[in-house]
Design a protein around this motif. Structure first.
Motif, PDB file in Angstrom:
ATOM      1  N   TYR A 108       0.848  -1.192   0.000  1.00 48.79           N
ATOM      2  CA  TYR A 108       0.000   0.000   0.000  1.00 48.79           C
ATOM      3  C   TYR A 108       0.886   1.247   0.000  1.00 48.79           C
ATOM      4  CZ  TYR A 108      -4.124  -2.804   1.317  1.00 48.79           C
ATOM      5  OH  TYR A 108      -5.156  -3.712   1.349  1.00 48.79           O
ATOM      6  N   ASP A 109       1.919   1.214   0.823  1.00 47.75           N
ATOM      7  CA  ASP A 109       2.931   2.271   0.820  1.00 47.75           C
ATOM      8  C   ASP A 109       4.203   1.635   0.281  1.00 47.75           C
ATOM      9  OD1 ASP A 109       4.467   4.555   1.332  1.00 47.75           O
ATOM     10  OD2 ASP A 109       4.968   3.860   3.350  1.00 47.75           O
ATOM     11  N   GLN A 110       4.286   1.555  -1.036  1.00 45.81           N
ATOM     12  CA  GLN A 110       5.339   0.749  -1.650  1.00 45.81           C
ATOM     13  C   GLN A 110       6.742   1.309  -1.404  1.00 45.81           C
ATOM     14  OE1 GLN A 110       7.181   1.845  -4.401  1.00 45.81           O
ATOM     15  NE2 GLN A 110       6.059   3.664  -5.024  1.00 45.81           N
ATOM     16  N   ARG A 111       6.856   2.599  -1.180  1.00 46.39           N
ATOM     17  CA  ARG A 111       8.190   3.177  -0.987  1.00 46.39           C
ATOM     18  C   ARG A 111       8.831   2.732   0.326  1.00 46.39           C
ATOM     19  NH1 ARG A 111       7.748   9.417  -3.234  1.00 46.39           N
ATOM     20  NH2 ARG A 111       6.564   8.926  -5.134  1.00 46.39           N
ATOM     21  N   ASN A 112       8.006   2.386   1.313  1.00 53.11           N
ATOM     22  CA  ASN A 112       8.522   1.949   2.607  1.00 53.11           C
ATOM     23  C   ASN A 112       8.269   0.469   2.860  1.00 53.11           C
ATOM     24  OD1 ASN A 112       9.491   4.540   3.725  1.00 53.11           O
ATOM     25  ND2 ASN A 112       7.344   5.134   3.496  1.00 53.11           N
ATOM     26  N   GLY A 136      -6.218  -1.037  -1.475  1.00 54.36           N
ATOM     27  CA  GLY A 136      -6.988  -1.917  -0.598  1.00 54.36           C
ATOM     28  C   GLY A 136      -8.412  -2.145  -1.031  1.00 54.36           C
ATOM     29  N   VAL A 137      -8.991  -3.217  -0.497  1.00 53.86           N
ATOM     30  CA  VAL A 137     -10.376  -3.560  -0.796  1.00 53.86           C
ATOM     31  C   VAL A 137     -11.282  -3.167   0.366  1.00 53.86           C
ATOM     32  CG1 VAL A 137     -10.424  -5.907   0.135  1.00 53.86           C
ATOM     33  CG2 VAL A 137     -11.742  -5.376  -1.944  1.00 53.86           C
ATOM     34  N   ASP A 138     -10.749  -2.371   1.317  1.00 53.70           N
ATOM     35  CA  ASP A 138     -11.521  -2.071   2.523  1.00 53.70           C
ATOM     36  C   ASP A 138     -12.325  -0.762   2.536  1.00 53.70           C
ATOM     37  OD1 ASP A 138      -8.954  -1.055   2.415  1.00 53.70           O
ATOM     38  OD2 ASP A 138      -8.730  -0.962   4.567  1.00 53.70           O
ATOM     39  N   PRO A 139     -12.469   0.100   1.600  1.00 56.84           N
ATOM     40  CA  PRO A 139     -11.742   0.153   0.328  1.00 56.84           C
ATOM     41  C   PRO A 139     -10.535   1.070   0.428  1.00 56.84           C
ATOM     42  CG  PRO A 139     -13.567   1.690   0.267  1.00 56.84           C
ATOM     43  CD  PRO A 139     -13.584   1.056   1.637  1.00 56.84           C
ATOM     44  N   GLY A 140      -9.557   0.841  -0.437  1.00 53.78           N
ATOM     45  CA  GLY A 140      -8.339   1.619  -0.392  1.00 53.78           C
ATOM     46  C   GLY A 140      -8.554   3.111  -0.538  1.00 53.78           C
ATOM     47  N   TRP A 141      -9.428   3.513  -1.447  1.00 56.56           N
ATOM     48  CA  TRP A 141      -9.620   4.946  -1.683  1.00 56.56           C
ATOM     49  C   TRP A 141     -10.085   5.669  -0.412  1.00 56.56           C
ATOM     50  CZ3 TRP A 141     -14.495   6.213  -0.381  1.00 56.56           C
ATOM     51  CH2 TRP A 141     -15.492   5.231  -0.517  1.00 56.56           C
TER      52      TRP A 141
END
Length: 357
Positions: A108-112, A136-141
């Motif tokens: 979700y936070d790909q840089r870290n 995410g599907v929880d939802p990510g937005w």
């Protein structure tokens, strides 16, 4: 048309088939399944469309990827099989595909993200020229791009809170509800969903993503968990009886701490019946909603309710899938890479008005 495959046909995959069918720039060319009973079934049947799409489900991963699809919606589970999910996704990227998925929480936070998750993906991108976007599907937005966008409407910001508020009584996933979330279990049962460090593992990346969007440094991430028992035995339409005295409601927070105060919070408020924990936040109507609250000047509160065929649980999932599927054409035009919610724009639904799957 962008040739697109769906890998997995559970709660996410069947909605992805519908979203692809409705998208004017995408063409569904294959569906991958693991269940032998689904092999050979038409994608329209698996998605509950009530009509055939002329695409039969297959379990032959190598043959499907050898067809060089331009995009893959990876909808297979990743929480209990993260290494397998990483290997599957890397294989699709090495085949040159753009991949979108909710299945790798760490990205979700790909840089870290930890090297053991990020490195295989980056190697696959370098080798095959594909891309990956995880939301995410929880939802990510609701936990990334929406709070980031709303923060731009404020003058001063004291805290940001993202809430999912949901009544599980109509949710057709009994194992998840009873054993992962813990509804109907004795109060000394520890639901795996809120075991120590698990909420941070799942939602911590979104906390860090919001912090990065706002340009602030977190001191730490904390977790809080509260549970309530049922005052009376209740009966649900989809899962039967839940006994008095067992868990009826669960509330937890993942808190981004700045100066010893929770400034960025992702909160889940879940019940098996509206009568349990009535003093906790409730949806404005029906059985679920997603809410973003920005404390500051001005105070901003936005509540989103979504339904799919009258179902609130599927409505939330459908919007999460929409965020992923609607990113595919942008990703195909972008350079190969590993992307997150701050990279991928939220765009108008151009060409979709009036379209149905």
């Amino acid at each position: 048309m962008i040739s697109t495959i769906v890998w997995g046909t559970g709660n996410v995959g069947r909605l992805a088939i519908r979203a692809i069918e409705a998208h004017p720039a995408l063409a569904l060319t294959a569906v991958l399944v693991n269940n032998p009973d689904k092999v050979g079934r038409d994608a329209g049947d698996l998605a509950g469309l009530g009509r055939d799409l002329g695409v039969a489900a297959s379990d032959d991963i190598e043959t499907v990827l050898a067809g060089r699809p331009q995009a893959v919606v990876y909808a297979a589970s990743g929480e209990l099989r993260p290494d397998d999910a990483i290997a599957d996704i890397a294989k699709a990227i090495r085949a040159g595909a753009v991949v979108v998925t909710p299945s790798l929480y760490a990205l979700y936070d790909q840089r870290n993200a930890p090297p053991e998750v990020r490195d295989p993906i980056m190697a696959a991108i370098s080798e095959g020229g594909g891309s990956l976007f995880v939301s995410g599907v929880d939802p990510g937005w609701g936990n990334d791009i929406l709070p980031a966008l709303l923060s731009g409407l404020g003058g001063t910001i004291e805290a940001i809170r993202c809430q999912e508020i949901f009544d599980y009584s109509t949710y057709d996933q009994e194992d998840s509800v009873r054993y992962i979330v813990g509804m109907g279990q004795p109060m000394d049962y520890e639901p795996p969903m809120v075991a120590p460090t698990i909420p941070t593992m799942v939602w911590g990346g979104q906390i860090r993503l919001i912090a990065r969007a706002l340009g602030v440094e977190l001191d730490e991430i904390r977790e809080t968990v509260t549970r309530r028992d049922l005052d009376e035995t209740i009966t649900t339409a989809t899962m039967g009886e839940f006994e008095k005295g067992t868990q009826g409601a669960l509330r937890f927070e993942v808190q981004g701490i700045i100066d010893d105060e929770p400034r960025i919070v992702i909160e889940h408020v879940t019940r098996i019946h509206p009568s349990c924990a009535p003093d906790w936040p409730t949806p404005p109507d029906g059985d679920g909603a997603h809410r973003v609250i920005i404390e500051g000047s001005p105070r901003i509160e936005v509540t989103v309710e979504a339904t799919e065929n009258g179902n609130r649980a599927e409505g939330g999932n459908a919007t999460a899938v929409g965020r992923l599927v609607n990113a595919i054409d942008w990703l195909v035009e972008a350079a190969p890479g590993l992307y997150d919610a701050l990279d991928v724009p939220l765009r108008p639904a151009t060409g979709k008005l009036g379209r149905k799957p």
